[in-house]
Design an enzyme around this catalytic site. Structure first.
Site, short mmCIF file in Angstrom:
data_model
loop_
_atom_site.label_atom_id
_atom_site.label_comp_id
_atom_site.label_asym_id
_atom_site.label_seq_id
_atom_site.Cartn_x
_atom_site.Cartn_y
_atom_site.Cartn_z
N GLY A 139 5.23 1.03 -2.36
CA GLY A 139 4.98 0.17 -3.52
C GLY A 139 4.26 0.92 -4.63
O GLY A 139 4.46 2.11 -4.85
N SER A 140 3.38 0.20 -5.28
CA SER A 140 2.77 0.75 -6.49
C SER A 140 1.87 1.94 -6.23
O SER A 140 1.55 2.68 -7.17
CB SER A 140 1.97 -0.34 -7.20
OG SER A 140 2.83 -1.40 -7.54
N THR A 141 1.41 2.14 -4.99
CA THR A 141 0.59 3.33 -4.77
C THR A 141 1.40 4.59 -5.03
O THR A 141 0.84 5.64 -5.33
CB THR A 141 0.03 3.38 -3.33
OG1 THR A 141 1.12 3.29 -2.41
CG2 THR A 141 -0.94 2.25 -3.08
#
Lengths: 485, 462
Positions: free
Chosen positions: A218-220
């Site tokens: 995801g956004s990491t």
């Protein structure tokens, strides 16, 4: 009739010589091969009965052998079973996992570094004793990580904390977990039943999620995208990137929006701001512009598509497939599409940024000691890769600090310490909740610890799941345990 | 033959003192091993070692005294070898009893050994001249065949582990093949000594090999048929190989014609190939032998053989020591697989010692055959020696993976009453023949008919 009798004598002689030669071949020349056979229970039974060395965290054993008065002389015990099970693994009659497996030679006393001890044991006719293995784990960080995961009801997840400058694994927790004592029992019937129960458990407690579970980061993963962008030379933390509510995937009519449908503010925002609000549109666009080659190169520099941890068996490879099409490449910029990562991999990304762009080889075994406590070996930190330049790392750090101070990662803020962080909430399928991720390190100016938290599932309501809410407090607790002794 | 003549002039010494000395060494092996088992497994020398040692000594001394009384010229090495093997076997069986905790094989084996020694003494006393056995050629042949058929009879025959080689009478089970073995050697010897000329001299030469006449193939075909019946009906490759090999060896010695070996060998290979194709058990045994590791978990599988190999490999050169191994992991470690137990706990050294003991027994038997002055005695000694050699080869070769595994007992070592008793009788017969052969000839008068046909002039008529 004497001539045939003499012939028969020679024939009988040949028969007996064949027996002697074959017995020698079997019992001397094939002995090592037979001893190495996995089916050979004799070797295992002998090892099971032997005094095995301890696995130590600080001065405390997390696995040790105590005398037993049943058919085997020693019983393997795990004083803090649930917390350390993903690291120690278990030592059962049937199999071994974790450190018990990877350091088996040392623990059993068969390692070549223990040769002199073995020789003394043999001459004094005592059973060989195993050496001790000291782990890099910080007990306070491990406790914080484990307790944090346990505090989430029904959580399936993992936490990995690394020391950025060395690659030492400071904490590695995974839930649900299991009790290795039950598997080390001398009641082999119970062991088999417990092993079967654990293997059949739908929550897979035997899996060490910190290294074996790969999920979309995801956004990491935007950290990797941002790193690739800055490394390309075309961007810095103040560059303006596209914002707005949606991004249309190339060669497709699909429009991808932001988390929970919001806008990222203006139609052009700075890269720092894009990371702070975790703007999907910005990073879809960045990945699309950078292209598959630059993205693959950056992901692999952080450790994707290979393995890095040698001290534990079963590390899964985190994937950044280098053959994605343009739409998939754009999606990969926000850690979706076919990109998958282990918590260890995301911890390495954070640790690499923290360590001026240099990713250190992660390791768990700090020192190996002989039974008499003399030092046999100490692991020297080694560089795994130069992921980004020092200046890129500095810019990324500043962006991550902003993300904690005034962005989505506020949950990890620590009073009086500059913390760098990034949240992630990865979409999976519609019928299951998203995965919550959180990566961070602290202090930002002199990083001592980098953490990755992944919560695969929990009993948290679906619309309350977000990387910051679930993972932030755990990461904060782990960082505090390390930097505030 | 000049050498035989020289031997006839040579007067053998009785060497009973040497036998007594060797017997004391053998007792040391048996009693020492028993004490070592106690020390290794339980940490103390067993309390009953005096009683046990005393009983073993009494048996050995009784056998020795009997030899002194009725066979003073008998070979002095055979009895000590047998006593040492039997004593070692008892200790190892006792060791496995301790591991299994419930079995009392050693106690029963000691009873069987007692019966074996009693029969040994009885044979020596009752049979003052082995040549009188020649009168029972056909009787013993018939009895041997009947014994071989017994396991097929509905009420008393039993199948144990896939081989129908047992009969059961009330609480006793019994392997008639072991006794049949002795009877058939006697029958072969008697038959061959009578018909050797016909078998040896008639025939034609094809490609450098003298082949026997078709009608003389009768007995060899009969024996072949019996062996194949054993193989197919009893699922027992080992016994089949043993009987047929024995018959071939004796036929060859009697006729001095290697052609018999060729014909017989070809027949056996053909039979074994047919058995491999049609008999599941034989095919399994072959597969287990070639790829033991692949069938470890199968049922039936090679688990027993693989465990034995693991144990022997673990034993290595000098073994784990009594009580330090896990011989109980091998099913039937006390009978068919006793060599594996010895290898695991006493090592390659002891396995070699055991093989050499058997080698010496066979060597003594063949030596007795060489110096024996009558054809029947020669054939009997060769037959008995070959039985031991073949059986040892088949069993130890099977257990160590040299040849496919078959279920035969290791003479004197393995647990098993029928085998132990039959083997003690074999030794008694060998002792009797050697006493006769080594005894000084009463009157050396040239009018005595030369017993060895090799010096008889035979005119070949065509």
């Amino acid at each position: 009739m004497n001539k045939p009798i003499r012939t028969i004598s020679i024939f009988c002689l040949l028969l007996f010589v064949a027996l002697l030669l074959n017995a020698t071949y079997l019992m001397y020349f094939r002995a090592d091969e037979l001893a190495a056979d996995a089916k050979n229970r004799r070797i295992i039974t002998a090892a099971f009965a032997r005094e095995r060395g301890a696995i130590l965290v600080g001065k405390e054993p997390v696995a040790r052998s105590v005398p037993s008065d049943d058919q085997y002389e020693f019983q393997r015990t795990y004083p803090q079973p649930l917390k350390y099970a993903p690291i120690t693994g278990y030592f059962s009659y049937y199999s071994q996992t974790g450190i018990e497996r990877s350091q088996n030679d040392v623990l059993s006393g068969d390692d070549s570094r223990l040769f002199v001890n073995r020789l003394v044991d043999m001459l004094s006719n005592t059973e060989p004793e195993g050496g001790n293995v000291e782990l890099t784990i910080n007990p306070a960080a491990q406790t914080a990580a484990f307790d944090g995961l346990q505090a989430l009801p029904g959580a399936k997840g993992a936490v990995v904390a690394l020391e950025p400058g060395t690659g030492k694994v400071l904490a590695m927790a995974s839930t649900p977990t299991f009790d290795p004592n039950a598997l080390a029992s001398h009641d082999l019937g119970d062991v088999a039943a417990e092993a079967e129960r654990l293997a059949d458990d739908p929550n897979t407690p035997l899996i060490n999620r910190a290294i074996s579970t790969t999920l979309p980061p995801g956004s990491t993963f935007k950290l990797v995208t941002a790193a690739a962008a800055i490394e390309s030379g075309d961007y810095d933390k103040d560059s303006l990137v596209p914002g707005g509510p949606t991004f249309q995937l190339p060669l497709s009519s699909t429009e991808v929006g932001n988390w929970q449908g919001g806008s990222c503010g203006a139609s052009k925002i700075t890269l720092t701001q894009a990371l702070a609000v975790s703007c999907n549109v910005s990073f879809l666009s960045l990945a699309n512009d950078l292209g598959i080659e630059a993205m693959t190169e950056q992901a692999e520099a952080f450790g994707f598509n290979s393995t890095s941890l040698e001290d534990l068996p079963g590390q899964a490879r985190s994937l950044y497939p280098p053959d994605m099409d343009q739409a998939q490449t754009a999606l990969s910029g926000i850690g979706q599409s076919s990109v998958t990562a282990t918590p260890l991999q995301m911890a390495m990304v954070a640790a690499g940024i923290a360590n001026d762009g240099e990713v250190m080889q992660p390791y768990l075994v700090d020192r190996v000691r002989a039974p008499n406590a003399s030092l046999l070996d100490q692991t020297e930190p080694s560089t795994y890769s130069e992921a980004v330049s020092s200046s890129t790392a500095d810019e990324l750090t500043e962006m991550m600090v902003t993300t904690v101070d005034s962005g989505t990662a506020g949950a990890a803020a620590i009073e009086g310490v500059r913390v760098a962080g990034k949240t992630g909430t990865a979409q999976s399928t519609d019928d299951r909740p998203p995965y919550a991720w959180f990566v961070s390190f602290a202090p930002a100016d002199d990083p001592q610890v980098a953490v990755a938290v992944m919560v695969e599932a929990s009993e948290t309501a679906r619309d309350e799941i977000a990387g910051g809410a679930l993972g932030g407090p755990i990461a904060k607790a782990v960082m505090e345990a390390v930097i505030a002794p | 033959m000049s050498q035989t003549g020289a031997l006839m002039g040579f007067v053998h010494r009785r060497r009973r003192g040497a036998e007594l000395f060797l017997l004391l060494l053998a007792l040391l092996v048996g009693v020492g091993a028993y004490a070592a088992v106690g020390l290794g497994v339980e940490g103390t020398i067993p309390a009953n070692v005096i009683g046990y040692g005393g009983w073993l000594t009494a048996l050995v001394v009784a056998a020795h005294v009997a030899v002194r009384l009725v066979a003073p010229y008998a070979d002095p090495v055979l009895l000590p070898l047998v006593a040492a093997l039997n004593g070692l076997g008892l200790a190892v069986i006792h060791r496995i009893d301790l591991a299994e905790q419930e079995s009392t094989f050693a106690r029963q084996q000691l009873t069987w050994m007692t019966l074996g020694v009693v029969l040994f003494v009885a044979t020596l006393f009752a049979l003052r001249d082995h040549r009188s056995l020649q009168r029972f050629t056909y009787t013993s042949g018939l009895a041997g065949i009947v014994l071989l058929i017994l396991p097929f009879l509905p009420l008393i025959g039993t199948t144990i582990n896939g081989a129908s080689i047992w009969i059961r009478l009330g609480p006793f089970s019994f392997q008639p093949g072991e006794v049949a073995k002795v009877l058939l050697v006697i029958a072969f010897s008697g038959y061959l000594v009578q018909h050797r000329d016909a078998l040896a001299l008639a025939g034609r030469r094809i490609l450098f090999v003298d082949l026997p006449r078709g009608r003389d193939l009768g007995p060899i075909l009969a024996m072949f048929t019996i062996s194949m019946m054993i193989l197919v009906l009893q699922n027992d490759l080992g016994s089949s190989l043993l009987f047929f090999g024995l018959f071939l060896v004796m036929l060859y010695v009697a006729t001095e014609r290697p052609g018999w070996l060729l014909v017989g060998g070809l027949l056996f290979v053909a039979g074994a190939l047919a058995a491999y194709t049609f008999v599941g058990n034989v095919k399994n045994r072959f597969n287990f032998w070639l790829n033991p590791m692949d069938y470890y978990d199968a049922s039936p599988g090679s688990g027993q053989l693989v465990e034995a190999m693991f144990g022997m490999g673990w034993g290595g050169l000098i073994g784990r020591g009594f009580g330090e191994g896990m011989p109980e992991r091998v099913p039937y470690a006390e009978s068919d697989f006793i060599v594996a137990a010895i290898g695991e706990e006493l090592g390659l050294t002891a396995v070699m010692a055991v093989i050499l003991c058997y080698g010496l027994i066979v060597e003594r038997a063949l030596r007795i055959a060489l110096i024996s002055r009558d054809g029947f005695g020669k054939l009997l000694a060769v037959g008995l020696g070959s039985v031991v050699a073949l059986q040892v080869f088949v069993v130890i070769g099977g257990v160590t993976g040299l040849i496919p595994l078959t279920g035969l007992t290791t003479p004197f070592l393995s647990y098993g009453g029928s085998s132990l008793v039959a083997n003690w009788v074999i030794v008694a017969l060998l002792m009797r023949i050697s006493d006769h052969a080594r005894r000084p000839v009463p009157r050396m008068t040239p009018v005595d008919p030369e017993p060895d046909s090799e010096t008889t002039q035979v005119v070949k008529l065509r």
